[in-house]
Design a protein around this motif. Structure first.
Motif, PDB file in Angstrom:
ATOM      1  N   ILE A   1      22.937  32.409  32.677  1.00 31.83           N
ATOM      2  CA  ILE A   1      23.199  33.127  33.919  1.00 31.83           C
ATOM      3  C   ILE A   1      23.937  32.234  34.904  1.00 31.83           C
ATOM      4  O   ILE A   1      24.868  32.672  35.589  1.00 31.83           O
ATOM      5  CB  ILE A   1      21.879  33.659  34.511  1.00 31.83           C
ATOM      6  N   ALA A   2      23.543  30.963  34.972  1.00 32.03           N
ATOM      7  CA  ALA A   2      24.230  30.029  35.873  1.00 32.03           C
ATOM      8  C   ALA A   2      25.688  29.854  35.465  1.00 32.03           C
ATOM      9  O   ALA A   2      26.581  29.791  36.331  1.00 32.03           O
ATOM     10  CB  ALA A   2      23.512  28.678  35.873  1.00 32.03           C
ATOM     11  N   ARG A   3      25.958  29.778  34.174  1.00 33.49           N
ATOM     12  CA  ARG A   3      27.339  29.637  33.694  1.00 33.49           C
ATOM     13  C   ARG A   3      28.149  30.896  34.017  1.00 33.49           C
ATOM     14  O   ARG A   3      29.308  30.802  34.417  1.00 33.49           O
ATOM     15  CB  ARG A   3      27.346  29.388  32.189  1.00 33.49           C
ATOM     16  N   ILE A   4      27.545  32.057  33.824  1.00 33.30           N
ATOM     17  CA  ILE A   4      28.230  33.313  34.143  1.00 33.30           C
ATOM     18  C   ILE A   4      28.586  33.351  35.620  1.00 33.30           C
ATOM     19  O   ILE A   4      29.723  33.680  35.996  1.00 33.30           O
ATOM     20  CB  ILE A   4      27.339  34.517  33.765  1.00 33.30           C
ATOM     21  N   GLN A   5      27.634  33.022  36.467  1.00 33.92           N
ATOM     22  CA  GLN A   5      27.884  33.041  37.910  1.00 33.92           C
ATOM     23  C   GLN A   5      28.970  32.047  38.299  1.00 33.92           C
ATOM     24  O   GLN A   5      29.814  32.341  39.150  1.00 33.92           O
ATOM     25  CB  GLN A   5      26.588  32.746  38.657  1.00 33.92           C
TER      26      GLN A   5
ATOM     27  N   PRO B   1      21.026  26.401  20.574  1.00 35.56           N
ATOM     28  CA  PRO B   1      20.328  27.353  21.438  1.00 35.56           C
ATOM     29  C   PRO B   1      20.562  27.032  22.909  1.00 35.56           C
ATOM     30  O   PRO B   1      20.802  25.889  23.268  1.00 35.56           O
ATOM     31  CB  PRO B   1      18.862  27.154  21.065  1.00 35.56           C
ATOM     32  N   PHE B   2      20.481  28.059  23.748  1.00 35.74           N
ATOM     33  CA  PHE B   2      20.672  27.871  25.184  1.00 35.74           C
ATOM     34  C   PHE B   2      19.561  28.609  25.922  1.00 35.74           C
ATOM     35  O   PHE B   2      18.938  29.529  25.376  1.00 35.74           O
ATOM     36  CB  PHE B   2      22.030  28.412  25.634  1.00 35.74           C
ATOM     37  N   SER B   3      19.318  28.215  27.145  1.00 37.30           N
ATOM     38  CA  SER B   3      18.295  28.885  27.936  1.00 37.30           C
ATOM     39  C   SER B   3      18.938  30.044  28.698  1.00 37.30           C
ATOM     40  O   SER B   3      20.108  29.954  29.102  1.00 37.30           O
ATOM     41  CB  SER B   3      17.640  27.929  28.927  1.00 37.30           C
ATOM     42  N   PRO B   4      18.217  31.140  28.894  1.00 37.47           N
ATOM     43  CA  PRO B   4      18.759  32.248  29.684  1.00 37.47           C
ATOM     44  C   PRO B   4      19.181  31.830  31.086  1.00 37.47           C
ATOM     45  O   PRO B   4      20.187  32.313  31.600  1.00 37.47           O
ATOM     46  CB  PRO B   4      17.598  33.254  29.724  1.00 37.47           C
ATOM     47  N   LYS B   5      18.433  30.897  31.699  1.00 35.11           N
ATOM     48  CA  LYS B   5      18.788  30.441  33.047  1.00 35.11           C
ATOM     49  C   LYS B   5      20.135  29.741  33.050  1.00 35.11           C
ATOM     50  O   LYS B   5      20.948  29.920  33.959  1.00 35.11           O
ATOM     51  CB  LYS B   5      17.700  29.519  33.600  1.00 35.11           C
ATOM     52  N   GLU B   6      20.375  28.912  32.017  1.00 38.94           N
ATOM     53  CA  GLU B   6      21.665  28.232  31.931  1.00 38.94           C
ATOM     54  C   GLU B   6      22.785  29.252  31.734  1.00 38.94           C
ATOM     55  O   GLU B   6      23.854  29.145  32.353  1.00 38.94           O
ATOM     56  CB  GLU B   6      21.692  27.230  30.782  1.00 38.94           C
TER      57      GLU B   6
ATOM     58  N   MET C   1      28.835  48.873  42.258  1.00 33.39           N
ATOM     59  CA  MET C   1      28.828  48.881  40.804  1.00 33.39           C
ATOM     60  C   MET C   1      28.370  47.530  40.277  1.00 33.39           C
ATOM     61  O   MET C   1      28.730  46.497  40.821  1.00 33.39           O
ATOM     62  CB  MET C   1      30.228  49.183  40.270  1.00 33.39           C
ATOM     63  N   LYS C   2      27.586  47.539  39.200  1.00 32.32           N
ATOM     64  CA  LYS C   2      27.120  46.299  38.606  1.00 32.32           C
ATOM     65  C   LYS C   2      28.262  45.613  37.852  1.00 32.32           C
ATOM     66  O   LYS C   2      29.171  46.256  37.336  1.00 32.32           O
ATOM     67  CB  LYS C   2      25.976  46.591  37.637  1.00 32.32           C
ATOM     68  N   THR C   3      28.183  44.284  37.792  1.00 30.71           N
ATOM     69  CA  THR C   3      29.119  43.518  36.991  1.00 30.71           C
ATOM     70  C   THR C   3      28.875  43.840  35.521  1.00 30.71           C
ATOM     71  O   THR C   3      27.750  43.757  35.034  1.00 30.71           O
ATOM     72  CB  THR C   3      28.931  42.008  37.234  1.00 30.71           C
ATOM     73  N   ARG C   4      29.951  44.214  34.819  1.00 27.42           N
ATOM     74  CA  ARG C   4      29.821  44.662  33.427  1.00 27.42           C
ATOM     75  C   ARG C   4      30.169  43.522  32.477  1.00 27.42           C
ATOM     76  O   ARG C   4      31.245  42.947  32.552  1.00 27.42           O
ATOM     77  CB  ARG C   4      30.727  45.867  33.160  1.00 27.42           C
ATOM     78  N   ILE C   5      29.240  43.224  31.582  1.00 22.24           N
ATOM     79  CA  ILE C   5      29.419  42.146  30.610  1.00 22.24           C
ATOM     80  C   ILE C   5      29.416  42.725  29.204  1.00 22.24           C
ATOM     81  O   ILE C   5      28.525  43.494  28.832  1.00 22.24           O
ATOM     82  CB  ILE C   5      28.308  41.088  30.762  1.00 22.24           C
ATOM     83  N   LEU C   6      30.429  42.353  28.419  1.00 17.83           N
ATOM     84  CA  LEU C   6      30.489  42.734  27.017  1.00 17.83           C
ATOM     85  C   LEU C   6      29.995  41.553  26.190  1.00 17.83           C
ATOM     86  O   LEU C   6      30.566  40.461  26.250  1.00 17.83           O
ATOM     87  CB  LEU C   6      31.924  43.104  26.625  1.00 17.83           C
TER      88      LEU C   6
ATOM     89  N   GLU D   1      19.223  40.676  21.882  1.00 13.05           N
ATOM     90  CA  GLU D   1      18.125  41.220  22.678  1.00 13.05           C
ATOM     91  C   GLU D   1      17.702  40.254  23.778  1.00 13.05           C
ATOM     92  O   GLU D   1      17.378  40.667  24.893  1.00 13.05           O
ATOM     93  CB  GLU D   1      16.938  41.556  21.771  1.00 13.05           C
ATOM     94  N   LEU D   2      17.699  38.947  23.475  1.00 18.84           N
ATOM     95  CA  LEU D   2      17.347  37.949  24.480  1.00 18.84           C
ATOM     96  C   LEU D   2      18.336  37.977  25.637  1.00 18.84           C
ATOM     97  O   LEU D   2      17.943  37.986  26.816  1.00 18.84           O
ATOM     98  CB  LEU D   2      17.325  36.554  23.844  1.00 18.84           C
ATOM     99  N   VAL D   3      19.625  37.995  25.311  1.00 19.15           N
ATOM    100  CA  VAL D   3      20.657  37.994  26.341  1.00 19.15           C
ATOM    101  C   VAL D   3      20.615  39.289  27.140  1.00 19.15           C
ATOM    102  O   VAL D   3      20.677  39.278  28.379  1.00 19.15           O
ATOM    103  CB  VAL D   3      22.049  37.784  25.713  1.00 19.15           C
ATOM    104  N   ARG D   4      20.520  40.412  26.453  1.00 15.97           N
ATOM    105  CA  ARG D   4      20.500  41.706  27.155  1.00 15.97           C
ATOM    106  C   ARG D   4      19.333  41.778  28.127  1.00 15.97           C
ATOM    107  O   ARG D   4      19.497  42.179  29.282  1.00 15.97           O
ATOM    108  CB  ARG D   4      20.414  42.859  26.149  1.00 15.97           C
ATOM    109  N   TYR D   5      18.144  41.408  27.668  1.00 15.31           N
ATOM    110  CA  TYR D   5      16.949  41.488  28.509  1.00 15.31           C
ATOM    111  C   TYR D   5      17.117  40.656  29.776  1.00 15.31           C
ATOM    112  O   TYR D   5      16.862  41.129  30.899  1.00 15.31           O
ATOM    113  CB  TYR D   5      15.728  41.018  27.722  1.00 15.31           C
TER     114      TYR D   5
END
Length: 229
Positions: free
Chosen positions: A113-117, A106-111, A1-6, A16-20
């Protein structure tokens, strides 16, 4: 199962940026734009992690964070706040309210994702690797193999998904409805009592050789994986 993020965010462009980017990184994303809706969704569906905007319609991110931390069923869900308020007092206030991390816009998508991980590795290590363990039960999510005390356990597909969900969320109590949403999915209609049937099958499969029963029935609430004995 994928990790679910709200994602609780009222800016459509950020949503839309975050979802994509998160879906490209193989996360499952559910997004709401209203504070009250976000609190309800988090309480009903127990995501693996919440991305929470500070300024929201109807209910602020800080108040959502406070209420989630007061609720026994949601108090352990990791929360990352997303906000344009970059001053140190605001960051401290967000963390003291119960956020696990704080990202300034503003934040970068890479940052992001790194913070989430990083938060998942620290608070929910079961979601960061492929092998889950609880007491003497081990589940390899790559090979789909389950063992107890080193002995292989044969599970049906539904029982496997149930066990994996419990092992990803140990000691959290889930109602039948929450288990139906997480294990069977929102688009599948199944009677809530069907959960009881599969719980019995799961118990029968893993409780061999008089092994302790770690599937806890919580009266009027649901089920959890717990070594409370």
């Amino acid at each position: 199962m994928k990790t679910r993020i709200l994602l609780i965010e009222d800016d459509e462009n950020i949503t839309e940026l975050v979802r994509y980017n998160l879906e490209r990184a193989d996360y499952k994303v559910d997004a709401v734009a209203d504070g009250e809706d976000g609190l309800y969704r988090a309480s009903e569906e127990a995501p693996d992690l919440i991305l929470l905007d500070w300024m929201l319609p109807n209910l602020s991110g800080l108040e959502i964070c406070r209420q989630l931390r007061r609720n026994a069923e949601t108090q352990n869900i990791p929360i990352i706040m997303l906000t344009a308020r970059a001053d140190e007092p605001d960051r401290i206030r967000g963390l003291e309210t119960g956020a696990d991390d704080y990202i300034c816009k503003p934040f970068s998508p890479k940052e992001l994702i790194a913070r989430i991980q990083a938060v998942l590795r620290r608070l929910r290590p079961a979601l960061a690797g492929h092998e889950l363990a609880f007491e003497d039960i081990k589940l390899d999510s790559v090979s789909h193999r389950v063992t107890r005390g080193g002995k292989p356990i044969q599970l049906g597909p539904t029982e496997y998904r149930l066990l994996r969900h419990f092992m990803e969320n140990p000691r959290r109590v889930f109602s039948r409805e929450q288990l139906l949403d997480s294990v069977w999915g929102h688009d599948v209609y199944v009677e809530p009592r069907t959960v009881d049937v599969h719980i019995r099958r799961l118990r029968k499969a893993i409780n061999v050789d008089d092994a302790p029963d770690y599937i806890r029935t919580v009266r009027s609430a649901g089920y959890s994986l717990d070594n409370y004995n």
